[in-house]
Design an enzyme around this catalytic site. Structure first.
Site, short mmCIF file in Angstrom:
data_model
loop_
_atom_site.label_atom_id
_atom_site.label_comp_id
_atom_site.label_asym_id
_atom_site.label_seq_id
_atom_site.Cartn_x
_atom_site.Cartn_y
_atom_site.Cartn_z
CD GLU A 13 -10.23 3.12 5.42
OE1 GLU A 13 -9.37 2.25 5.55
OE2 GLU A 13 -10.70 3.42 4.32
CG LEU A 35 -6.92 0.30 1.57
CD1 LEU A 35 -5.72 1.13 1.83
CD2 LEU A 35 -6.78 -0.97 1.08
CG HIS A 36 -11.96 -0.46 6.63
ND1 HIS A 36 -12.49 0.52 7.55
CD2 HIS A 36 -12.98 -0.39 5.67
CE1 HIS A 36 -13.66 1.34 6.95
NE2 HIS A 36 -13.86 0.88 5.86
CG LEU A 37 -4.77 -1.15 5.31
CD1 LEU A 37 -3.40 -0.63 5.01
CD2 LEU A 37 -4.89 -2.46 4.77
#
EC number: 1.4.1.1
Length: 372
Positions: free
Chosen positions: A117, A94-96
């Site tokens: 992650e 996602l790397h939000l």
């Protein structure tokens, strides 16, 4: 549980959420798996392979999202947001902290989003990020060598040099999984390699690992500037789990680099560590030149080697996918604390501190949000 495997739609993203063997494991455990038509073709898995593994092949994208849990590779794109629904479990990268619009959509639709992650073991290792960090790290040295060629915009340097000619200088910022694997390939190509890291213990480990064949330097602004400006290739490989990457290399440092040198920003999916990597590039158009320096800022590097990447990712994620499917997310989080750290949003709440801080949103711990 009904599980969906959509086809990835990000530019040149050829990986797929599960291989046929992963689908077979879920089906054998009593679950229903829907796979979108041609979802695995980029990784050379055909629909018939999934069908033989027990999956149902569906042509409609909406149908593959109308499930209890979706297993993907990369973050959903805006065209996929309408498929979000309350209670949907989304299991993917996602790397939000670099995706405010996506974060808001997940909150608004009350999606239960679990980011590969940020799943973290007690030793602080990241088991679901590690395989792709290995791939991206190894690719970064190969890609850097390619773009140092004159025909690709570089200064025309062979990293390994030849007798009587200096080797190319490679500086790697960050000595984790990605940085270590970048160093392995750069050394194999014969380059002069330097790794900078903030952890003295890690530098000692790297010195032992490489038998003194790499230069290990403490990472601080002065040392970064010194090594960046003399390098032919600089690889950014710094990670703070769940949070935006720190901007360690300033624009002034980039201006001091040689024309035709190359930077590879592995951390671009978390915002990047170079001030001048101000846009994400794609495999179709991977580089741009700024201040005479070739910038490579592709956010899905492993998508270029999808067969290797999909199999490596499947090996890591499948045990957690089985846990979520067999136990349900509540019991899975209760029984597996590392998996609970992967929870980024839960039914309207942000449950990852780094994401909450990035956008000044309210943070709730997993225990508080789920009343565990």
């Amino acid at each position: 549980m009904k599980i969906g495997i959509p086809r990835e739609i990000k530019n040149n993203e050829n990986r797929v959420g599960l291989s046929p063997s992963g689908v077979h494991a879920l089906v054998e455990s009593g679950h229903t798996v829907l796979v979108e038509t041609n979802a695995g073709s980029g990784s050379f898995f055909e629909d018939v392979d999934y069908k033989e593994a027990g999956a149902e092949i569906v042509a409609e994208q909406a149908k593959v999202w109308d499930v209890d849990m979706v297993i993907k590779v990369k973050e959903p794109l805006e065209s996929e947001y309408p498929y979000f629904k309350e209670g949907l479990v989304l299991f993917t990268y996602l790397h939000l902290a670099n995706e405010e619009k996506l974060t808001q959509a997940l909150i608004d639709r009350k999606v239960i989003s679990i980011a590969y992650e940020t799943v973290q073991l007690p030793d602080r290792s990241l088991p679901l990020l590690s395989p792709m960090s290995e791939v991206a790290g190894r690719m970064s040295a190969q890609v850097g060598a390619e773009f140092l060629q004159k025909l690709n915009g570089g200064m025309g340097i062979l990293l390994g040099g030849v007798p009587g000619v200096p080797k190319g200088k490679v500086t790697i910022i960050g000595g984790g999984q990605a940085g270590t694997n970048a160093a392995k390939i750069a050394l194999g190509l014969g380059a002069d390699v330097t790794i900078l890291d903030v952890n003295p213990k890690r530098l000692q480990q790297l010195d032992d690992l490489f038998g003194g064949r790499v230069h290990t330097i403490m990472s601080n602004p002065l040392n970064i500037e010194l090594y960046v400006k003399q390098s032919d290739l600089v690889i950014g490989a710094v990670l703070i789990p769940g949070a935006k990457a720190p901007r360690l290399v300033t624009e002034d440092m980039i201006k001091q680099m040689k024309n035709g040198s190359v930077i590879i920003d592995i951390a671009i999916d978390q915002g990047g560590i170079f001030e001048t990597t101000d846009k994400i590039t794609t495999h179709d158009d991977p580089t741009y030149i700024k201040h005479g320096v070739v910038h490579y800022a592709v956010a899905n590097m492993p998508g270029a080697v999808p067969r290797t990447s999909t199999l490596a990712l499947n090996n890591a994620t499948l045990p957690y996918a089985l846990m979520l499917a067999n136990k349900g997310y509540r019991e899975a989080f209760k029984s597996n604390q590392p998996l609970s750290l992967g929870l980024n949003t839960y039914k309207g709440h942000v449950t990852n501190k780094g994401v909450a801080e990035a956008f000044e949103m309210e943070y709730k711990s997993v225990e508080e949000a789920l009343h565990l």
